[in-house]
Design an enzyme around this catalytic site. Structure first.
Site, mmCIF file in Angstrom:
data_model
loop_
_atom_site.group_PDB
_atom_site.id
_atom_site.type_symbol
_atom_site.label_atom_id
_atom_site.label_comp_id
_atom_site.label_asym_id
_atom_site.label_seq_id
_atom_site.Cartn_x
_atom_site.Cartn_y
_atom_site.Cartn_z
ATOM 1 C CG HIS A 1 47.768 32.170 41.361
ATOM 2 N ND1 HIS A 1 47.784 32.480 40.029
ATOM 3 C CD2 HIS A 1 46.933 33.080 41.941
ATOM 4 C CE1 HIS A 1 46.985 33.516 39.813
ATOM 5 N NE2 HIS A 1 46.466 33.905 40.945
ATOM 6 C CE LYS B 1 37.961 28.528 30.621
ATOM 7 N NZ LYS B 1 37.351 27.289 31.110
#
Lengths: 280, 183
Positions: free
Chosen positions: B38, B103
């Site tokens: 990222h 999650k």
């Protein structure tokens, strides 16, 4: 004086790294199955069923139950009558961790420095805790600890006036803040007393107790029960999707402390509450 | 709870039909990316350079798989905790990213960006990594091999089970689910 070789330590640690990551303890599996019966949320039940199925697949195929195969936390109980031959004990532990993680196809999650962050590529170094104990045995426990649940753990130095209720409030606050992040249903290790670092270690050691075990001290057993009930009323549920099975168990370990202090550490474990032990 | 089957990459229409709590089975092509990948993707965007993948309609799965055993497609592959990607996510959503699988809770900024860009955040069951790996049929590293488990993998998945946590209407399963079962 019993002699234990460097190679014996390497082999034992290596095997324990693999078995801890492949085979979820029967205590945890049993508790997940009991959770299926207790859980009121339909999604929560599905999650718990997936976790039981996942444990079966991991064990049948000898693959890690979770891709995060953790920091290798290694507890050594060294009998004072034991003599380690052929090399440095801690080096043997690290060689065992490297061997287990490389040969066992486990993920290497350790970086060389918290700020430089270059992967060491063999999951070393291990975090090693050593106790010298009477006798001529060496007992080794490997407890791989995932990053997601470790990140949600917390420690606080309470004033003694906060008392039992202060401890309860801090545990509940920590679990609530963690919410879905540590992969509930969780196992909660609580260390109370000692000092700053002792409380953290007590909490970690509490996670090694079997799920379903009760503190032999009656008052602490009562505290564990109350904490478990209160946590399961938070509504977080399996994976945080909502439900009544947020924690499988709460273990409280304590130690005497200073007149001025009430240290409390909360170490959260995900449902993959992994640890394997062998005595040489 | 509704069961839905989706083919990735996603369209606006796919996303608009999803609501929190839906059990979704994803088939098709998705990409992995976690912390380090990222960071690199957003650095490229900041410099105005080309990304190693076209984001339009894509789903990113926040995962760092364990190594594949000989003969296996991939090692165990469950989701990692998503909040660590929050700082980078709005920039990727603005570039056309449609879905994320991870999650744990997202930041307010990410949730707003999900609504603005008509996207969706799914959770896979954390720790069910051996089971998830069985739904991955092909895997190949397409960028940043030096990152090891954090490299960007292109995955072909078949009925990967996920749950809708943040839908394009601004609802949040973690908040609503917890309220429902609080006592």
């Amino acid at each position: 004086m019993k002699e234990i070789t460097y190679e014996q330590v390497v082999e034992t640690v290596s095997e324990l790294c693999m078995s801890a990551n492949y085979y979820l303890g029967e205590d945890v599996i049993q508790s997940l199955k009991e959770g299926i019966a207790k859980e009121k949320s339909e999604t929560g039940v599905k999650v718990l069923e997936q976790l039981v199925e996942n444990a079966a697949i991991a064990s049948a195929n000898q693959v890690p139950m979770c891709q995060d195969t953790g920091v290798a936390v290694v507890f050594l109980e060294v009998g004072q009558e034991v003599h380690i031959t052929g090399g440095d004990l801690y080096q043997a532990v690290n060689e065992g961790v490297a061997k287990g993680y490389v040969e066992g196809y486990l993920r290497k999650s350790m970086v060389n420095d918290p700020l430089i962050r270059k992967n060491t590529n063999d999951n070393t170094p291990a975090v090693i805790h050593t106790k010298i104990v009477p006798g001529d045995n060496l007992t080794i426990t490997v407890a791989p600890k995932g990053g997601g649940s470790e990140n949600m753990s917390a420690i606080k130095m309470l004033p003694p006036s906060a008392g039992r209720q202060g401890v309860i409030d801090f545990v509940l606050e920590t679990v609530k803040n963690a919410g879905p992040n540590p992969c509930p249903p969780i196992v909660v290790g609580v260390g109370i007393g000692g000092n700053f670092e002792k409380a953290a270690l007590l909490a970690k050691e509490a996670l090694l107790r079997p799920v379903g075990s009760v503190n032999p001290n009656e008052e602490l057993a009562e505290l564990e029960k109350e904490l478990l009930e209160s946590i399961n009323k938070l509504g977080i549920g399996p994976q945080g999707f909502g439900g009544v099975v947020t924690a499988l168990d709460v273990h409280v370990n304590t130690f005497p402390c200073h007149i001025a202090s009430l240290p409390v550490a909360v170490n959260i474990n995900c449902h993959a509450a992994r640890h394997k032990t062998k005595t040489i | 709870m509704a069961e839905k089957y989706l083919k990735a990459p996603l369209t606006d229409q796919d996303v608009s039909e999803l609501t929190i709590g839906d059990q979704v089975y994803i088939s098709g092509i998705i990409y992995t990316a976690r912390d380090a990948a990222h960071k690199r993707l957003v650095e490229l965007l900041d410099k105005g350079e080309e990304l190693p993948l076209e984001l339009e309609g894509q789903i990113l799965f926040y995962v760092g798989p364990s190594p594949a055993k000989p003969g296996a497609v991939i090692g165990s592959a469950g989701p990692t905790t998503s909040y660590r990607m929050d700082a980078y996510t709005p920039a990727l959503l603005d570039k056309g990213l449609k879905g994320m699988i991870g999650k744990g809770s997202r930041s307010q900024e990410v949730k707003e960006s999900i609504v603005k860009n008509k996207a969706v955040y799914f959770a896979a069951v954390g720790g069910a990594a051996a089971l998830t790996a069985q739904r991955i049929k092909k895997a190949e590293v397409i960028a940043y091999p030096d990152l090891g488990p954090e490299a960007i993998h292109k995955l072909e998945v078949e009925n990967l089970p996920v749950i809708v946590v943040n839908d394009s209407f601004g609802r949040d399963l973690y908040q609503e689910g917890m309220k429902k079962y609080q006592s």
